[in-house]
Design a protein around this motif. Sequence first.
Motif, PDB file in Angstrom:
ATOM      1  N   TRP A 224       0.836  -1.218   0.000  1.00  0.00           N
ATOM      2  CA  TRP A 224       0.000   0.000   0.000  1.00  0.00           C
ATOM      3  C   TRP A 224       0.864   1.259   0.000  1.00  0.00           C
ATOM      4  O   TRP A 224       0.556   2.236  -0.674  1.00  0.00           O
ATOM      5  N   MET A 225       1.963   1.216   0.776  1.00  0.00           N
ATOM      6  CA  MET A 225       2.826   2.402   0.847  1.00  0.00           C
ATOM      7  C   MET A 225       3.487   2.687  -0.494  1.00  0.00           C
ATOM      8  O   MET A 225       3.593   3.845  -0.913  1.00  0.00           O
ATOM      9  N   LEU A 226       3.935   1.619  -1.170  1.00  0.00           N
ATOM     10  CA  LEU A 226       4.566   1.810  -2.490  1.00  0.00           C
ATOM     11  C   LEU A 226       3.553   2.385  -3.470  1.00  0.00           C
ATOM     12  O   LEU A 226       3.874   3.229  -4.306  1.00  0.00           O
ATOM     13  N   MET A 227       2.296   1.946  -3.349  1.00  0.00           N
ATOM     14  CA  MET A 227       1.259   2.469  -4.236  1.00  0.00           C
ATOM     15  C   MET A 227       0.986   3.943  -3.924  1.00  0.00           C
ATOM     16  O   MET A 227       0.787   4.755  -4.819  1.00  0.00           O
ATOM     17  N   SER A 228       0.997   4.269  -2.618  1.00  0.00           N
ATOM     18  CA  SER A 228       0.736   5.667  -2.252  1.00  0.00           C
ATOM     19  C   SER A 228       1.885   6.571  -2.705  1.00  0.00           C
ATOM     20  O   SER A 228       1.681   7.763  -2.934  1.00  0.00           O
TER      21      SER A 228
ATOM     22  N   TRP B  73      -8.286   4.557   3.196  1.00  0.00           N
ATOM     23  CA  TRP B  73      -9.368   5.330   2.575  1.00  0.00           C
ATOM     24  C   TRP B  73      -8.788   6.388   1.631  1.00  0.00           C
ATOM     25  O   TRP B  73      -9.246   6.560   0.506  1.00  0.00           O
ATOM     26  N   LEU B  74      -7.762   7.091   2.126  1.00  0.00           N
ATOM     27  CA  LEU B  74      -7.126   8.132   1.301  1.00  0.00           C
ATOM     28  C   LEU B  74      -6.533   7.538   0.029  1.00  0.00           C
ATOM     29  O   LEU B  74      -6.704   8.080  -1.066  1.00  0.00           O
ATOM     30  N   VAL B  75      -5.816   6.403   0.182  1.00  0.00           N
ATOM     31  CA  VAL B  75      -5.191   5.778  -0.990  1.00  0.00           C
ATOM     32  C   VAL B  75      -6.268   5.311  -1.966  1.00  0.00           C
ATOM     33  O   VAL B  75      -6.157   5.509  -3.181  1.00  0.00           O
ATOM     34  N   ILE B  76      -7.338   4.697  -1.433  1.00  0.00           N
ATOM     35  CA  ILE B  76      -8.441   4.219  -2.289  1.00  0.00           C
ATOM     36  C   ILE B  76      -9.049   5.386  -3.068  1.00  0.00           C
ATOM     37  O   ILE B  76      -9.273   5.306  -4.281  1.00  0.00           O
ATOM     38  N   GLN B  77      -9.277   6.488  -2.361  1.00  0.00           N
ATOM     39  CA  GLN B  77      -9.886   7.655  -2.997  1.00  0.00           C
ATOM     40  C   GLN B  77      -9.002   8.200  -4.116  1.00  0.00           C
ATOM     41  O   GLN B  77      -9.470   8.470  -5.231  1.00  0.00           O
TER      42      GLN B  77
END
Length: 341
Positions: A185-189, A260-264
């Motif tokens: 998730w962090m790499l995606m963000s 939630w922030l990353v999904i948005q």
Amino acid sequence: MFNNSSKILFTTIMIIGTLITVTSNSWLGAWMGLEINLLSFIPLLSDNNNTMSTESSLKYFLTQALASTVLLFSSIILMLKNNMNMEINDSFTSMIIMSALLLKSGAAPFHFWFPNMMEGLTWMNALMLMTWQKIAPLMLISYLDVKNLLLISVIMSVIIGAIGGLNQTSLRKLMAFSSINHLGWMLMSLTISESIWLIYFLFYSFQSFILTFMFNIFKLFHLNQLFSWFMKSKILKFTLFINFLSLGGLPPFLGFLPKWLVIQQLTFCNQYFILMIMMMSTLITLFFYLRICYSAFMLNYYENNWTIDMKFSNYNMSLYLILTFFSIFGLFMISLFFFML
């Protein structure tokens, strides 16, 4: 930990090493910072009472030294390309650097050393490895532009972090696979923006701190200890498992906010396919957290409690409960705060 002067020295140097990496303006400087960080983290790992910790520190040294070598090699290639006008493909060197940094941070497909190494550490060292040691490699990854490799790593990290944790009974390995999942998730963000990565990282560190703080006080290392442990205090048992669910990212709790922030942001970028993979993998991690919680809440079995040493001072208890309060009601409080603004 801080009753030992050498540990304070090495911790300080470790922090300085990370700061050198983050603030350096050349790959050579970044490599130097990583090396200082590595060489000061190894003495922190070794513990005379525990033979596993020596093994872990050796494993850590070998993997990190390999990654450092590759990083140094590729930065030299970059210098040759820039200063001597050699015909070297730019994406090739970026890919080498990226894979070295992924190995350093423990992201899949270079994750194999991470759970094995976590098994030999104390909880404080494990917390440092899961949080602080991730800062420098992730900051360096954010400078690179190798989308394909990063997306492959994200998909593999979230899937391996989810499936690897299903069969674990050791809490340290469970936290390691959870860390690999969060790393995806962090790499995606990082591909979205650095500020979202920072928010995700801080929330993840907060949740990890609460759990490792608790495990460290009670010296919990395996799942079966959890079930028979808090027979005296139902509140401790309840809050511990709520923190587990919060780390997994169950919606009403604080751990859901960075997800939630990353999904948005990913929906804004129309990256639905990778978002679906990430969310499905998080559901698997939530499944095994929930499975542990169900067993712990429903199965009410007693064991000899005189083996349990309740060294839990009022200060520790109040600190733990305050942090847990933020973990449970943080999302509501942040929403209220924005509503009032």
